[in-house]
Design an enzyme around this catalytic site. Structure first.
Site, PDB file in Angstrom:
ATOM      1  N   SER A   1      17.340  -4.960   8.713  1.00 15.13           N
ATOM      2  CA  SER A   1      16.980  -3.554   8.540  1.00 15.13           C
ATOM      3  C   SER A   1      15.641  -3.294   9.212  1.00 15.13           C
ATOM      4  O   SER A   1      14.873  -4.228   9.475  1.00 15.13           O
ATOM      5  CB  SER A   1      16.916  -3.181   7.054  1.00 15.13           C
ATOM      6  OG  SER A   1      15.999  -4.021   6.365  1.00 15.13           O
TER       7      SER A   1
ATOM      8  N   HIS B   1      -5.242  -0.326 -10.110  1.00 15.90           N
ATOM      9  CA  HIS B   1      -3.896  -0.069  -9.586  1.00 15.90           C
ATOM     10  C   HIS B   1      -3.024   0.290 -10.761  1.00 15.90           C
ATOM     11  O   HIS B   1      -2.617  -0.550 -11.535  1.00 15.90           O
ATOM     12  CB  HIS B   1      -3.358  -1.312  -8.890  1.00 15.90           C
ATOM     13  CG  HIS B   1      -2.128  -1.039  -8.094  1.00 15.90           C
ATOM     14  ND1 HIS B   1      -2.158  -0.833  -6.735  1.00 15.90           N
ATOM     15  CD2 HIS B   1      -0.843  -0.903  -8.458  1.00 15.90           C
ATOM     16  CE1 HIS B   1      -0.938  -0.605  -6.311  1.00 15.90           C
ATOM     17  NE2 HIS B   1      -0.118  -0.651  -7.343  1.00 15.90           N
TER      18      HIS B   1
END
Length: 789
Positions: A475, A217
């Site tokens: 949200s 990663h």
């Protein structure tokens, strides 16, 4: 008489003296005053004394060893990720009733703060190993890789009988110098630093479920991979501060920030999705059970069931050492939606009040599968309020990668007033919550003013308003009945007007998915921008061509009063019979190509002879400039002071990287002026490339008054027009040298001050994103002894 009040645990008097004991004699002398007692103790250091005491009427004689106070006063400490850790001193041991020498957190810094470790904590266990002294902690740290996630146990004096366990994430990036041991030098009066352990090659580790496992990663330019977070929204700036004091935030909604309007047309867009295969039958069975449990959610609408596997909870932390671009907090959280998911890359869209800057650590928690992995900030839109964060699907595992999926995007047709939508998001428990709402205004023009400390704010943007929502802290996304995403329900940050303490305001509005889908198409198909490393693969990120002018709408009825002709009013009404508005110039960004051409109050009537009535009209024309051979200029028809005129105005190209370089000199953090600063419309003529974003407490700039929100234009009479020139000038300065600095404030006021450079405690260093390794690097520019920094 002198009476024993308390006994320090583990000390020489522990188990010998008790509270309430009356002191009669010391070494045969009657003692009734502290001064005589102190004299006898000072004369008997490292020796034994005989005490005669009375305990409940019984006389006792006790022999005790007298310790040297210097032996139980720490003369060294460990500094790691901004934390200060040292053996517990006698004074604090007496205050807290702990043993002397325990591993004591004087200042949690960044790494421990984001894990939730408070000040005054006593570390008992780290990475599975018992910690009894500071050397044990250093030994464990030397074995950990960057990005490793390990458990830590601690106790506090307020709750001493229970251990608390948290998950600590070792910094993936070089936000701070490597761990150092500072030792007091009594001969010079200084604290000298040396590496806590021998440095080793950089190893990145991705922790999944608390385990430190090595995963491919790789970190990308202007992004960060995160750590786990702190549950509190309260923020401590620790050692850095802006000129305007910003404490804990109180979120409110400000309703009157928009004006009426109606949306434009769009086209249907579906996001391509390539799910990893799961050949293992056991994994298939687990996946089927988990998906069945998700679908069986009680009372869930179709839209909620469809969209829940695409939702992601964000936890974002910004290191105090690099709070760039005027970012106002160290900790953010919010909900994003997966817009692309394949075997090699996943992309999540989220608002920029959750991912504010690229120099931050991001951790993603998926609603579709119980896992938490780091993310990389790969794109920050320079104008609109959204960011794109990438993750590695391989880090999800085979089950997680197959459960998680991308949402279907529906950029067209645009929402209209009265349309029904589903507002779907996640609560802090990662549970999907939804409700059906009605669109009251599909294209409200956002009007967010500048903060006292300039920071990102959305401009030239139309948002969606609903009749009902879940409040300013919620949200998510807006979808149709089939769960197709039509907008991001994102958070916006501003200041509450007419308030003495300038309280923070957090409001939520809908961000149409249209612009996000356009950027996604460019990323997938390959853009012409700077290549960035995403999961070890270089991908070109899109560039955004913009007209760097802040606009606002004015009703045509008002425009008529300013002298706009009936012909233009009829032309604009014909172009947009719903909005009935004209765009006016609020200001140009300093340093832009439009700066000296357009003036405040100009009415923009047409672009390339085509009438324009909304922000999207201008954005579309700017994008068309990239498709052909032209001079990249717009032919604007404007109305100024009663006269109509045509102007050729240049456009600017911006990337989505954000600020990727900062310098710390004498305790002030300098950078290139970010767009929020340039939006104020002023840059010093002497040079504007060295903007002071923050300053650190206790530093030379704090002592001599070089605060934030100003430009450094000269150092010792030498111009510093940009950061490279500033570095070249300052690296020639020596330790202890007095430096004459000329500055220009945001309000244009010049100032000259003198400060004394301290390279021993405040070396000059640079934090820069390294595109070759996709890691933020900390490089020393000038130090008293670079070998120990």
């Amino acid at each position: 008489m002198l009476v024993v009040d308390s006994v320090v645990p583990g000390g020489p008097a522990h188990s010998h003296l008790e509270p309430g004991d009356v002191l009669v004699r010391v070494n045969g002398e009657v003692v009734t005053q502290f001064l005589k007692l102190e004299t006898l103790l000072d004369d008997s250091v490292d020796q034994k004394i005989e005490l005669q005491i009375e305990r409940g009427g019984v006389q006792l004689n006790i022999n005790l060893a007298v310790q040297d106070l210097h032996s139980i006063t720490p003369d060294y400490f460990l500094e790691v990720s901004g934390a200060v850790i040292h053996p517990l001193s006698y004074q604090q041991a007496r205050n807290f009733r702990f043993h002397c020498g325990l591993v004591y957190v004087s200042e949690p810094g960044y790494m421990l703060f984001r894990a939730g470790v408070p000040r005054h904590a006593i570390i008992k266990k780290f990475a599975g190993e018992e910690i009894s002294k500071l050397e044990d902690l250093v030994s464990v740290l030397s074995k950990l890789s960057r990005g490793a996630r390990v458990p830590l146990e601690y106790i506090s004096y307020t709750d001493r009988h229970r251990r608390k366990s948290v998950l600590v994430t070792v910094d993936r990036h070089e936000w701070y110098s490597p761990p150092q041991i500072y030792t007091r030098d009594d001969s010079s009066g200084l604290w000298t630093a040396k590496p806590a352990f021998e440095s080793k090659p950089l190893l990145l580790s991705s922790g999944i479920n608390g385990e430190a496992t090595h995963v491919k990663h790789i970190h990308q330019g202007n992004n960060q991979e995160l750590t786990n977070g702190v549950a509190s929204m309260d923020t401590s700036f620790d050692n850095s501060s802006a000129e305007s004091g910003i404490g804990s935030k109180k979120w409110r909604i400000e309703e009157d920030l928009s004006s009426d309007g109606v949306g434009a047309d769009s086209s249907l867009h579906e996001t391509g999705e390539d799910k990893p295969s799961v050949p293992n039958p056991i994994v298939n069975a687990i996946l089927k059970d988990y998906q069945g449990a998700t679908v069986a959610a009680a009372n869930a609408s179709v839209a909620e069931r469809v969209i829940e596997p695409t939702l992601v909870m964000f936890e974002v932390h910004v290191p105090p050492s690099c709070m760039l671009d005027g970012v106002h907090s160290q900790h953010f959280f919010g909900t994003g939606v997966i817009i692309y998911h394949s075997q090699n890359m996943g992309l999540v869209a989220v608002d920029r009040n959750t991912v504010a800057i690229s120099a931050s650590d991001v951790m993603l928690s998926f609603a579709a599968f119980p896992i938490e992995i780091p993310g990389e900030v790969v794109f920050l839109h320079p104008v609109h309020n959204y960011a794109l964060v990438a993750y590695d699907p391989a880090a999800l595992g085979p089950v997680g990668a197959s459960t998680v999926r991308a949402a279907e995007l529906l950029p067209e047709p645009a929402l209209r007033r009265g349309d029904s939508v589903y507002l779907v998001g996640l609560n802090r428990s990662l549970q999907a919550t939804s409700r059906k709402s009605i669109v009251t205004n599909p294209c409200a023009a956002l009007n967010i003013g500048s903060a006292d400390c300039p920071r990102y704010r959305a401009t030239n943007m139309e948002v969606i308003e609903l009749d009902t929502d879940f409040g300013s802290t919620f949200s998510g996304v807006l979808t149709d009945e089939q769960g197709r995403v039509q907008a991001i329900w994102g958070s916006f940050s501003t200041k509450l007007k007419f308030c003495r303490n300038s309280s923070e305001v957090r409001l939520v509005r809908g961000i149409p998915i249209y612009t996000i889908s356009k950027v996604l198409d460019k990323i997938i198909s390959g853009a012409d921008g700077t290549p960035l490393l995403i999961n070890g693969v270089k991908r070109s990120m899109p560039l955004v061509r913009v007209l760097e002018v802040e606009l606002y709408p004015t009703l045509l009825s008002k425009a008529r009063s300013f002298g706009l002709s009936d012909d233009w009013i009829q032309a604009l009404v014909k172009k947009d019979p719903i909005r009935r508005q004209v765009l006016r110039v609020k200001g140009c960004l300093a340093g832009s190509k439009a700066e000296n051409l357009l003036e405040q109050g100009d009415m923009v009537l047409a672009v390339n002879k085509e009438p324009v009535t909304c922000f999207r009209d201008i954005e579309n024309v700017c994008q068309e400039l990239d498709s052909g051979d032209n001079d990249k200029k717009l032919n604007l028809t404007i109305f100024r002071h009663g006269c109509e005129m045509d102007l050729l105005v240049g456009t600017d190209v911006r990337d989505g990287n954000g600020t990727s370089r900062a310098i710390n000199w004498c305790g002030c953090i300098v950078q290139d002026p970010h767009p929020a600063v340039r939006a104020l419309g002023f840059l010093p003529e002497e040079g504007h490339g060295v903007y002071v974003a923050r300053w650190c407490h206790g530093s030379p700039v704090h002592r001599y008054g070089l605060y934030a929100l100003q430009w450094i234009v000269e150092v010792n009479g030498k111009p510093t027009p940009d950061i490279d020139a500033f570095v070249n000038v300052t690296k020639e300065l020596e330790h202890g040298e007095f430096v004459r600095v000329r500055t220009v404030h945001l309000n244009g006021k010049p100032q000259v001050l003198t400060l004394k450079q301290d390279l021993h405690y405040w070396p000059a260093w640079e934090l820069r994103f390294d595109p070759e390794t996709a890691i933020w690097r900390r490089n020393i520019i000038k130090a008293l002894d670079c070998s120990i920094i």
